[in-house]
Design a protein around this motif. Structure first.
Motif, PDB file in Angstrom:
ATOM      1  N   TYR A 155       0.816  -1.215   0.000  1.00  0.00           N
ATOM      2  CA  TYR A 155       0.000   0.000   0.000  1.00  0.00           C
ATOM      3  C   TYR A 155       0.854   1.271   0.000  1.00  0.00           C
ATOM      4  CZ  TYR A 155      -3.319   3.529   1.583  1.00  0.00           C
ATOM      5  OH  TYR A 155      -4.086   4.669   1.692  1.00  0.00           O
ATOM      6  N   CYS A 156       2.013   1.220   0.623  1.00  0.00           N
ATOM      7  CA  CYS A 156       2.828   2.418   0.846  1.00  0.00           C
ATOM      8  C   CYS A 156       3.253   3.057  -0.476  1.00  0.00           C
ATOM      9  CB  CYS A 156       4.075   2.050   1.659  1.00  0.00           C
ATOM     10  SG  CYS A 156       5.123   3.457   2.086  1.00  0.00           S
ATOM     11  N   PRO A 157       2.993   4.354  -0.658  1.00  0.00           N
ATOM     12  CA  PRO A 157       3.482   5.022  -1.865  1.00  0.00           C
ATOM     13  C   PRO A 157       5.002   4.927  -1.960  1.00  0.00           C
ATOM     14  CG  PRO A 157       1.919   6.410  -0.689  1.00  0.00           C
ATOM     15  CD  PRO A 157       2.239   5.261   0.223  1.00  0.00           C
ATOM     16  N   LEU A 158       5.496   4.835  -3.171  1.00  0.00           N
ATOM     17  CA  LEU A 158       6.941   4.658  -3.368  1.00  0.00           C
ATOM     18  C   LEU A 158       7.734   5.826  -2.801  1.00  0.00           C
ATOM     19  CD1 LEU A 158       9.012   2.720  -4.606  1.00  0.00           C
ATOM     20  CD2 LEU A 158       8.795   3.986  -6.759  1.00  0.00           C
ATOM     21  N   ASP A 159       7.135   7.006  -2.776  1.00  0.00           N
ATOM     22  CA  ASP A 159       7.869   8.176  -2.291  1.00  0.00           C
ATOM     23  C   ASP A 159       7.797   8.355  -0.775  1.00  0.00           C
ATOM     24  OD1 ASP A 159       5.255   9.018  -2.014  1.00  0.00           O
ATOM     25  OD2 ASP A 159       5.494  10.853  -3.201  1.00  0.00           O
ATOM     26  N   ARG A 160       7.296   7.343  -0.053  1.00  0.00           N
ATOM     27  CA  ARG A 160       7.258   7.391   1.421  1.00  0.00           C
ATOM     28  C   ARG A 160       7.931   6.170   2.039  1.00  0.00           C
ATOM     29  NH1 ARG A 160       2.963  10.014   3.587  1.00  0.00           N
ATOM     30  NH2 ARG A 160       2.198  11.642   2.205  1.00  0.00           N
ATOM     31  N   LEU A 161       8.683   5.442   1.291  1.00  0.00           N
ATOM     32  CA  LEU A 161       9.209   4.144   1.712  1.00  0.00           C
ATOM     33  C   LEU A 161      10.704   4.246   1.992  1.00  0.00           C
ATOM     34  CD1 LEU A 161       8.349   0.768   0.021  1.00  0.00           C
ATOM     35  CD2 LEU A 161      10.740   1.440   0.269  1.00  0.00           C
ATOM     36  N   LEU A 162      11.110   3.730   3.153  1.00  0.00           N
ATOM     37  CA  LEU A 162      12.521   3.608   3.500  1.00  0.00           C
ATOM     38  C   LEU A 162      12.827   2.148   3.841  1.00  0.00           C
ATOM     39  CD1 LEU A 162      13.072   6.685   5.872  1.00  0.00           C
ATOM     40  CD2 LEU A 162      13.638   6.524   3.448  1.00  0.00           C
ATOM     41  N   VAL A 163      14.111   1.817   3.819  1.00  0.00           N
ATOM     42  CA  VAL A 163      14.558   0.473   4.208  1.00  0.00           C
ATOM     43  C   VAL A 163      15.597   0.610   5.312  1.00  0.00           C
ATOM     44  CG1 VAL A 163      14.022  -0.744   2.076  1.00  0.00           C
ATOM     45  CG2 VAL A 163      16.194   0.476   2.268  1.00  0.00           C
ATOM     46  N   GLU A 164      15.626  -0.376   6.180  1.00  0.00           N
ATOM     47  CA  GLU A 164      16.547  -0.353   7.325  1.00  0.00           C
ATOM     48  C   GLU A 164      16.863  -1.775   7.746  1.00  0.00           C
ATOM     49  OE1 GLU A 164      14.667  -0.172  11.449  1.00  0.00           O
ATOM     50  OE2 GLU A 164      13.426   1.270  10.327  1.00  0.00           O
ATOM     51  N   THR A 165      17.879  -1.885   8.608  1.00  0.00           N
ATOM     52  CA  THR A 165      18.179  -3.196   9.192  1.00  0.00           C
ATOM     53  C   THR A 165      17.770  -3.285  10.661  1.00  0.00           C
ATOM     54  OG1 THR A 165      20.431  -2.517   9.778  1.00  0.00           O
ATOM     55  CG2 THR A 165      20.126  -3.682   7.662  1.00  0.00           C
ATOM     56  N   ASP A 166      17.875  -2.174  11.411  1.00  0.00           N
ATOM     57  CA  ASP A 166      17.788  -2.209  12.868  1.00  0.00           C
ATOM     58  C   ASP A 166      18.858  -3.150  13.417  1.00  0.00           C
ATOM     59  OD1 ASP A 166      16.850  -1.305  15.295  1.00  0.00           O
ATOM     60  OD2 ASP A 166      15.161  -2.692  15.417  1.00  0.00           O
ATOM     61  N   SER A 167      19.927  -3.325  12.659  1.00  0.00           N
ATOM     62  CA  SER A 167      21.001  -4.230  13.077  1.00  0.00           C
ATOM     63  C   SER A 167      21.629  -3.733  14.377  1.00  0.00           C
ATOM     64  CB  SER A 167      22.062  -4.325  11.981  1.00  0.00           C
ATOM     65  OG  SER A 167      22.493  -3.046  11.566  1.00  0.00           O
ATOM     66  N   PRO A 168      22.056  -4.700  15.203  1.00  0.00           N
ATOM     67  CA  PRO A 168      22.295  -6.123  14.918  1.00  0.00           C
ATOM     68  C   PRO A 168      21.082  -7.035  15.102  1.00  0.00           C
ATOM     69  CG  PRO A 168      23.073  -5.613  17.117  1.00  0.00           C
ATOM     70  CD  PRO A 168      22.578  -4.309  16.530  1.00  0.00           C
ATOM     71  N   PHE A 169      19.868  -6.468  15.108  1.00  0.00           N
ATOM     72  CA  PHE A 169      18.652  -7.263  15.308  1.00  0.00           C
ATOM     73  C   PHE A 169      17.949  -7.511  13.973  1.00  0.00           C
ATOM     74  CE2 PHE A 169      19.146  -4.134  18.815  1.00  0.00           C
ATOM     75  CZ  PHE A 169      19.639  -5.003  19.766  1.00  0.00           C
ATOM     76  N   LEU A 170      17.003  -8.470  13.982  1.00  0.00           N
ATOM     77  CA  LEU A 170      15.999  -8.644  12.922  1.00  0.00           C
ATOM     78  C   LEU A 170      16.601  -8.866  11.535  1.00  0.00           C
ATOM     79  CD1 LEU A 170      13.532  -5.832  14.045  1.00  0.00           C
ATOM     80  CD2 LEU A 170      13.372  -8.290  14.515  1.00  0.00           C
ATOM     81  N   ALA A 171      17.568  -9.755  11.450  1.00  0.00           N
ATOM     82  CA  ALA A 171      18.157 -10.053  10.146  1.00  0.00           C
ATOM     83  C   ALA A 171      17.106 -10.614   9.203  1.00  0.00           C
ATOM     84  CB  ALA A 171      19.306 -11.052  10.290  1.00  0.00           C
ATOM     85  N   PRO A 172      17.114 -10.173   7.951  1.00  0.00           N
ATOM     86  CA  PRO A 172      16.133 -10.676   6.986  1.00  0.00           C
ATOM     87  C   PRO A 172      16.472 -12.088   6.537  1.00  0.00           C
ATOM     88  CG  PRO A 172      17.704  -9.253   5.883  1.00  0.00           C
ATOM     89  CD  PRO A 172      18.040  -9.196   7.352  1.00  0.00           C
ATOM     90  N   VAL A 173      15.466 -12.757   6.000  1.00  0.00           N
ATOM     91  CA  VAL A 173      15.727 -14.000   5.286  1.00  0.00           C
ATOM     92  C   VAL A 173      16.692 -13.651   4.147  1.00  0.00           C
ATOM     93  CG1 VAL A 173      14.657 -15.774   3.862  1.00  0.00           C
ATOM     94  CG2 VAL A 173      13.444 -14.890   5.882  1.00  0.00           C
ATOM     95  N   PRO A 174      17.777 -14.383   3.932  1.00  0.00           N
ATOM     96  CA  PRO A 174      18.091 -15.734   4.416  1.00  0.00           C
ATOM     97  C   PRO A 174      18.950 -15.787   5.669  1.00  0.00           C
ATOM     98  CG  PRO A 174      19.633 -15.130   2.712  1.00  0.00           C
ATOM     99  CD  PRO A 174      18.724 -13.948   2.880  1.00  0.00           C
ATOM    100  N   TYR A 175      19.087 -14.662   6.378  1.00  0.00           N
ATOM    101  CA  TYR A 175      19.949 -14.627   7.561  1.00  0.00           C
ATOM    102  C   TYR A 175      19.152 -14.596   8.860  1.00  0.00           C
ATOM    103  CZ  TYR A 175      23.506 -13.385   4.127  1.00  0.00           C
ATOM    104  OH  TYR A 175      24.349 -13.388   3.042  1.00  0.00           O
ATOM    105  N   ARG A 176      17.852 -14.843   8.788  1.00  0.00           N
ATOM    106  CA  ARG A 176      17.011 -14.748   9.984  1.00  0.00           C
ATOM    107  C   ARG A 176      17.579 -15.611  11.109  1.00  0.00           C
ATOM    108  NH1 ARG A 176      10.428 -15.728  10.858  1.00  0.00           N
ATOM    109  NH2 ARG A 176      10.452 -14.927  13.002  1.00  0.00           N
ATOM    110  N   GLY A 177      17.600 -15.033  12.308  1.00  0.00           N
ATOM    111  CA  GLY A 177      18.129 -15.732  13.466  1.00  0.00           C
ATOM    112  C   GLY A 177      19.610 -15.530  13.695  1.00  0.00           C
TER     113      GLY A 177
END
Length: 259
Positions: free
Chosen positions: A190-212
């Motif tokens: 739903y999010c408009p493309l001009d309101r979207l950011l990406v983050e890691t919050d690292s060292p937490f919440l690794a995405p697949v394929p690194y989950r855990g």
């Protein structure tokens, strides 16, 4: 292609002792900048020191809402620290009813101070909310909060619409790649493309394929790739848009040179 990790904790265990490797991994994945987030008085000094040492790292100033006994920044102290050229945002700040319960007036007061500091400084807010979305949005509205990003967005479409209607940005972490994240995935679509950011919050919440496993800024590329697939878009377009959005929101950060 250039990607920015809009939220990470480079001073935390697992990252700070291996920064040269972390930054080499970023370069290998076209992750060109990282925003190191303050959560306490001590962590502010740590992330600012990293930002001062490395051109591609910026910092924020703020106190996380998860500890009543945390040493505070006064309003004047927050404003003083925003004068530093590498300090580009206020937070992370907000409300957290998962880790905290009982009389949370102290948490609301802390949040209000951060909102007023953002208004005074002209810097955007980095919002943390957990099991407190309605109260968080109510306080932002009540205090006429300026530009903000809902960090590590993990709410449903209803809350996404409220935040977007208020003019805020949504930042998506590795959570979106998890199989049980249908609500977050709906918000991504739903999010408009001009309101979207990406983050890691690292060292937490690794995405697949690194989950855990321990997370790091380089892995934000996997989140961006997942968002592209989810939206029927390309990685290049998600990277371009999220990078442009980052610089629009965090306007104090100088523009990137062409890759």
């Amino acid at each position: 292609m250039q990607i920015i990790d809009s939220h990470c904790h480079l001073n935390f265990d697992g990252l700070r002792e291996r920064l040269p490797e972390v930054f080499a991994n970023m370069r290998a994945n076209n992750v060109v900048r990282a925003l190191a987030i303050s959560v306490s008085r001590d962590s502010f000094e740590q992330v600012l020191a990293i930002a001062e040492q490395y051109d591609h790292v910026y910092a924020t100033v703020g106190i996380h809402p998860d500890s009543e006994t945390a040493a505070e920044f006064s309003f004047d102290e927050l404003i003083e620290r925003t004068a530093h050229p590498k300090v580009v945002g206020i937070g992370e700040t907000g409300l957290d009813y998962h880790w905290c319960s009982g009389d949370l007036a102290w948490q609301h007061r802390r949040f209000a101070v951060h909102i007023e500091a953002a208004k005074q400084s002209g810097l955007p807010l980095i919002i943390h909310t957990r099991k407190a979305a309605d109260d968080t949005m109510a306080m932002l509205r009540e205090h006429a909060a300026p530009q903000a990003v809902m960090h590590c967005f993990a709410e449903d479409l209803r809350v996404a619409k409220i935040a977007l209607d208020m003019g805020y940005y949504l930042s998506f972490s590795g959570i979106v790649t998890f199989k049980n994240a249908a609500d977050v995935q709906e918000a991504v679509r739903y999010c408009p493309l001009d309101r979207l950011l990406v983050e890691t919050d690292s060292p937490f919440l690794a995405p697949v394929p690194y989950r855990g496993k321990p997370n790091e800024p380089a892995y934000v590329r996997h989140t961006a790739e997942f968002l592209a697939t989810l939206r029927g878009d390309t990685l290049e377009n998600i990277a371009r848009a999220s990078t442009e959005n980052f610089h629009r929101l965090f306007a104090k950060v100088p523009p990137l040179q062409a890759a």
